[in-house]
Scaffold this motif. Structure first.
Motif, PDB file in Angstrom:
ATOM      1  N   ASP A  22      -5.758   7.727   3.132  1.00  0.00           N
ATOM      2  CA  ASP A  22      -4.395   7.445   3.595  1.00  0.00           C
ATOM      3  C   ASP A  22      -4.350   6.188   4.460  1.00  0.00           C
ATOM      4  N   THR A  26      -2.237   2.621   3.469  1.00  0.00           N
ATOM      5  CA  THR A  26      -1.146   2.054   4.271  1.00  0.00           C
ATOM      6  C   THR A  26      -1.416   0.594   4.621  1.00  0.00           C
ATOM      7  N   ARG A  27      -2.636   0.128   4.368  1.00  0.00           N
ATOM      8  CA  ARG A  27      -2.995  -1.259   4.696  1.00  0.00           C
ATOM      9  C   ARG A  27      -3.295  -2.071   3.431  1.00  0.00           C
ATOM     10  N   GLN A  88       0.897  -2.770   7.478  1.00  0.00           N
ATOM     11  CA  GLN A  88       1.099  -1.830   8.573  1.00  0.00           C
ATOM     12  C   GLN A  88      -0.165  -1.730   9.412  1.00  0.00           C
ATOM     13  N   ASP A  91       1.597   2.784  13.840  1.00  0.00           N
ATOM     14  CA  ASP A  91       2.871   3.465  13.627  1.00  0.00           C
ATOM     15  C   ASP A  91       3.610   3.759  14.926  1.00  0.00           C
TER      16      ASP A  91
END
Length: 211
Positions: A22, A26-27, A88, A91
């Motif tokens: 995950d 996200t990167r 990203q 968060d």
């Protein structure tokens, strides 16, 4: 336009492999291979190709997500076409100093409910300097210089009953990893300070309130 990419190999207990995948996804990471370690210790081996800028802050997040069990090896792979858009990095937003001044215990007591702090009482700060990590997405201005209203002979610190959590001490590498695209780092011989980029404050990342 091209940018550097790295080949990253992670060895981690199988139970944390999903969290690792995950984080890479996200990167803008690209899965290259995944399997079990031949050592027979129920360790997953995960290989990803990822932009170097996507590695900023990844190690600390991965160690947190895997409770310190991940073994991470990264080497330069090649230059490839640059991935458009931002990658990203985190968060959560930042806690920003509301004004110039000296940080007080009373101000920290109120601010620590909003996240984790980098500052301690007695530190000098300035407006929009980053003093902590906001517990939610988006930035928040906090009045860490706030003083308790004095009555009779009461001191500014008397009456504080809630314990103040020790601040997080960041190294230079940790500061660089923490920074978002609209934040800057000030390096002096004795201290590292992070702040919002004044030139971008009107565009994004602007503090949304005061506490």
């Amino acid at each position: 336009v091209e940018e550097p990419f790295e080949m990253v190999e992670v060895r981690v207990p199988e139970e944390y492999s999903g969290s690792v995948i995950d984080l890479f996804n996200t990167r803008n990471g690209e899965l290259q291979d995944m399997g079990l370690d031949d050592g027979g210790e129920s360790m997953s081996v995960i290989k990803y190709l990822i932009p170097t800028r996507g590695m900023l802050g990844l190690r600390s997040e991965m160690l947190t997500a895997t409770r310190g069990t991940a073994i991470i090896d990264a080497v330069f792979d090649s230059y490839r076409p640059k991935i458009s858009g931002d990658i990203q990095a985190r968060d959560k937003g930042s806690l920003l100093a509301f004004e110039d001044g000296t940080i007080t215990s009373f101000g920290l007591e109120n601010a620590q409910d909003r996240g984790k702090l980098f500052a301690k009482a007695g530190d000098e700060t300035y407006k929009n300097m980053i003093v902590g990590i906001h517990q939610r997405p988006g930035d928040l201005a906090v009045n860490v210089c706030k003083t308790k209203q004095l009555t009779n002979m009461r001191s500014a610190t008397k009456g504080i009953t809630v314990g103040i959590t020790a601040p997080i001490v960041l190294s230079l590498d940790a500061c660089v990893e923490y920074l978002a695209s609209d934040e800057i780092l000030e390096v002096t011989p004795s201290v590292f300070r992070m702040a919002k980029n004044p030139e971008m404050m009107g565009k994004k990342g602007k503090g949304k309130g005061k506490k």
